[in-house]
Design a protein around this motif. Structure first.
Motif, mmCIF file in Angstrom:
data_model
loop_
_atom_site.group_PDB
_atom_site.id
_atom_site.type_symbol
_atom_site.label_atom_id
_atom_site.label_comp_id
_atom_site.label_asym_id
_atom_site.label_seq_id
_atom_site.Cartn_x
_atom_site.Cartn_y
_atom_site.Cartn_z
ATOM 1 N N LYS A 88 -16.692 -2.997 7.790
ATOM 2 C CA LYS A 88 -15.305 -3.330 7.491
ATOM 3 C C LYS A 88 -15.198 -4.073 6.169
ATOM 4 O O LYS A 88 -14.272 -3.843 5.385
ATOM 5 C CB LYS A 88 -14.716 -4.181 8.618
ATOM 6 C CG LYS A 88 -13.257 -4.494 8.416
ATOM 7 C CD LYS A 88 -12.682 -5.265 9.570
ATOM 8 C CE LYS A 88 -11.211 -5.535 9.317
ATOM 9 N NZ LYS A 88 -10.582 -6.257 10.410
ATOM 10 N N GLN A 89 -16.140 -4.962 5.877
ATOM 11 C CA GLN A 89 -16.123 -5.702 4.621
ATOM 12 C C GLN A 89 -16.365 -4.779 3.434
ATOM 13 O O GLN A 89 -15.798 -4.985 2.363
ATOM 14 C CB GLN A 89 -17.156 -6.818 4.651
ATOM 15 C CG GLN A 89 -16.778 -7.951 5.565
ATOM 16 C CD GLN A 89 -17.886 -8.965 5.727
ATOM 17 O OE1 GLN A 89 -19.071 -8.639 5.585
ATOM 18 N NE2 GLN A 89 -17.516 -10.197 6.027
ATOM 19 N N LYS A 90 -17.182 -3.751 3.614
ATOM 20 C CA LYS A 90 -17.388 -2.772 2.546
ATOM 21 C C LYS A 90 -16.078 -2.072 2.212
ATOM 22 O O LYS A 90 -15.731 -1.886 1.051
ATOM 23 C CB LYS A 90 -18.443 -1.735 2.948
ATOM 24 C CG LYS A 90 -19.851 -2.280 3.010
ATOM 25 C CD LYS A 90 -20.815 -1.192 3.428
ATOM 26 C CE LYS A 90 -22.218 -1.721 3.542
ATOM 27 N NZ LYS A 90 -23.194 -0.662 3.851
ATOM 28 N N ALA A 91 -15.354 -1.675 3.246
ATOM 29 C CA ALA A 91 -14.056 -1.021 3.024
ATOM 30 C C ALA A 91 -13.070 -1.981 2.371
ATOM 31 O O ALA A 91 -12.300 -1.578 1.487
ATOM 32 C CB ALA A 91 -13.504 -0.507 4.351
ATOM 33 N N LEU A 92 -13.082 -3.247 2.765
ATOM 34 C CA LEU A 92 -12.178 -4.231 2.166
ATOM 35 C C LEU A 92 -12.517 -4.489 0.700
ATOM 36 O O LEU A 92 -11.622 -4.732 -0.115
ATOM 37 C CB LEU A 92 -12.215 -5.543 2.953
ATOM 38 C CG LEU A 92 -11.547 -5.504 4.326
ATOM 39 C CD1 LEU A 92 -11.795 -6.804 5.075
ATOM 40 C CD2 LEU A 92 -10.067 -5.230 4.191
ATOM 41 N N LEU A 93 -13.792 -4.412 0.342
ATOM 42 C CA LEU A 93 -14.169 -4.567 -1.069
ATOM 43 C C LEU A 93 -13.637 -3.412 -1.909
ATOM 44 O O LEU A 93 -13.163 -3.613 -3.036
ATOM 45 C CB LEU A 93 -15.686 -4.674 -1.205
ATOM 46 C CG LEU A 93 -16.301 -6.008 -0.796
ATOM 47 C CD1 LEU A 93 -17.818 -5.924 -0.819
ATOM 48 C CD2 LEU A 93 -15.818 -7.117 -1.703
ATOM 49 N N VAL A 94 -13.704 -2.203 -1.372
ATOM 50 C CA VAL A 94 -13.144 -1.059 -2.092
ATOM 51 C C VAL A 94 -11.633 -1.222 -2.228
ATOM 52 O O VAL A 94 -11.060 -0.979 -3.298
ATOM 53 C CB VAL A 94 -13.498 0.263 -1.383
ATOM 54 C CG1 VAL A 94 -12.782 1.437 -2.020
ATOM 55 C CG2 VAL A 94 -14.998 0.498 -1.410
ATOM 56 N N ARG A 95 -10.977 -1.670 -1.166
ATOM 57 C CA ARG A 95 -9.531 -1.889 -1.227
ATOM 58 C C ARG A 95 -9.181 -2.990 -2.226
ATOM 59 O O ARG A 95 -8.169 -2.931 -2.908
ATOM 60 C CB ARG A 95 -8.993 -2.251 0.157
ATOM 61 C CG ARG A 95 -7.471 -2.375 0.164
ATOM 62 C CD ARG A 95 -6.914 -2.666 1.515
ATOM 63 N NE ARG A 95 -7.262 -1.575 2.424
ATOM 64 C CZ ARG A 95 -7.384 -1.718 3.733
ATOM 65 N NH1 ARG A 95 -7.204 -2.892 4.294
ATOM 66 N NH2 ARG A 95 -7.690 -0.687 4.490
ATOM 67 N N LEU A 96 -10.042 -3.995 -2.338
ATOM 68 C CA LEU A 96 -9.842 -5.079 -3.297
ATOM 69 C C LEU A 96 -9.812 -4.540 -4.719
ATOM 70 O O LEU A 96 -8.943 -4.910 -5.516
ATOM 71 C CB LEU A 96 -10.973 -6.102 -3.135
ATOM 72 C CG LEU A 96 -10.889 -7.405 -3.880
ATOM 73 C CD1 LEU A 96 -9.868 -8.300 -3.209
ATOM 74 C CD2 LEU A 96 -12.245 -8.086 -3.878
ATOM 75 N N VAL A 97 -10.721 -3.645 -5.034
ATOM 76 C CA VAL A 97 -10.739 -3.041 -6.371
ATOM 77 C C VAL A 97 -9.490 -2.191 -6.577
ATOM 78 O O VAL A 97 -8.863 -2.235 -7.644
ATOM 79 C CB VAL A 97 -12.019 -2.195 -6.563
ATOM 80 C CG1 VAL A 97 -11.969 -1.414 -7.851
ATOM 81 C CG2 VAL A 97 -13.240 -3.093 -6.530
ATOM 82 N N ARG A 98 -9.096 -1.439 -5.566
ATOM 83 C CA ARG A 98 -7.905 -0.592 -5.699
ATOM 84 C C ARG A 98 -6.640 -1.417 -5.904
ATOM 85 O O ARG A 98 -5.734 -1.000 -6.615
ATOM 86 C CB ARG A 98 -7.752 0.288 -4.463
ATOM 87 C CG ARG A 98 -8.799 1.384 -4.387
ATOM 88 C CD ARG A 98 -8.682 2.179 -3.132
ATOM 89 N NE ARG A 98 -7.457 2.977 -3.119
ATOM 90 C CZ ARG A 98 -7.187 3.890 -2.212
ATOM 91 N NH1 ARG A 98 -8.058 4.133 -1.247
ATOM 92 N NH2 ARG A 98 -6.082 4.570 -2.254
ATOM 93 N N ASN A 99 -6.564 -2.600 -5.285
ATOM 94 C CA ASN A 99 -5.354 -3.415 -5.360
ATOM 95 C C ASN A 99 -5.232 -4.224 -6.644
ATOM 96 O O ASN A 99 -4.131 -4.425 -7.146
ATOM 97 C CB ASN A 99 -5.282 -4.370 -4.165
ATOM 98 C CG ASN A 99 -4.991 -3.645 -2.884
ATOM 99 O OD1 ASN A 99 -4.541 -2.515 -2.880
ATOM 100 N ND2 ASN A 99 -5.282 -4.295 -1.773
ATOM 101 N N TYR A 100 -6.342 -4.726 -7.178
ATOM 102 C CA TYR A 100 -6.263 -5.701 -8.254
ATOM 103 C C TYR A 100 -6.595 -5.177 -9.642
ATOM 104 O O TYR A 100 -6.433 -5.912 -10.607
ATOM 105 C CB TYR A 100 -7.151 -6.913 -7.939
ATOM 106 C CG TYR A 100 -6.590 -7.734 -6.816
ATOM 107 C CD1 TYR A 100 -5.439 -8.484 -6.989
ATOM 108 C CD2 TYR A 100 -7.195 -7.744 -5.573
ATOM 109 C CE1 TYR A 100 -4.912 -9.229 -5.957
ATOM 110 C CE2 TYR A 100 -6.679 -8.491 -4.533
ATOM 111 C CZ TYR A 100 -5.541 -9.234 -4.728
ATOM 112 O OH TYR A 100 -5.019 -9.969 -3.702
ATOM 113 N N VAL A 101 -7.080 -3.959 -9.794
ATOM 114 C CA VAL A 101 -7.372 -3.432 -11.121
ATOM 115 C C VAL A 101 -6.144 -2.687 -11.621
ATOM 116 O O VAL A 101 -5.569 -1.869 -10.914
ATOM 117 C CB VAL A 101 -8.602 -2.487 -11.103
ATOM 118 C CG1 VAL A 101 -8.801 -1.843 -12.443
ATOM 119 C CG2 VAL A 101 -9.839 -3.258 -10.703
#
Length: 179
Positions: A88-101
């Motif tokens: 789940k944390q791996k998926a959240l890290l990918v979502r973090l990049v999608r949201n903030y870049v």
């Protein structure tokens, strides 16, 4: 490099990815530390890496302010390593990049086991590597390869061919609509 940011951001100029409220707080803190500016310039061009464990990510992910802060720190690094991270944390890290870049990047996730399925599904493009850990990553991915060494050919050769084919389809669509 994990995050697709510009050169200035990687060298510590993080204001590009920070919200207006936090920028004002940073600027007031910066006024207090102007005398330390020369020391910071001396260290500005050193290579940096961020190593973070899953236990620390558990506390950081989920809170918007902390997510933005961890992304700002990670953007200033040349590489980011996340160890002992849950699926789940791996998926959240990918979502973090999608949201903030900004602008929104096309994300690519590469995995070889069942623990990578969430990350592969969260990314725009998922690549599954078949191997000893089973076929779960391959079954949930957009592309499947047999070994990691085939990744370069997949991205550089087949990716270019796909881009050329899609360009021809777009041009043909324009031509068809004009006629």
């Amino acid at each position: 490099k994990v995050f697709a940011t510009d050169k200035d951001t990687r060298h510590g100029k993080l204001n590009k990815h920070v919200k207006a409220e936090i920028k004002s707080q940073l600027s007031s803190a910066k006024a207090n530390h102007d005398n330390k500016k020369d020391d910071l310039k001396a260290h500005a061009y050193q290579q940096r890496a961020l190593v973070i464990e899953g236990a620390a990510l558990r506390h950081l992910l989920g809170d918007e302010v902390l997510e933005e802060m961890i992304f700002a720190v990670a953007s200033g690094c040349d590489s980011v390593i996340a160890c002992r991270v849950s699926p789940k944390q791996k998926a959240l890290l990918v979502r973090l990049v999608r949201n903030y870049v900004n602008p929104t990047p096309v994300t690519l996730a590469i995995g070889d086991g069942a623990n990578d399925v969430g990350m592969i599904q969260e990314a725009h493009v998922g690549v599954g590597i078949s191997g000893l850990e089973g076929q779960q990553a391959v079954n949930s991915s957009d592309f499947a390869i047999a070994q990691f060494r085939y990744l370069e050919e997949l991205l550089l050769i087949h990716g270019r061919w796909a881009f050329i084919r899609m360009s021809k389809v777009v041009l043909f669509s324009f031509y068809k609509n004009v006629v």
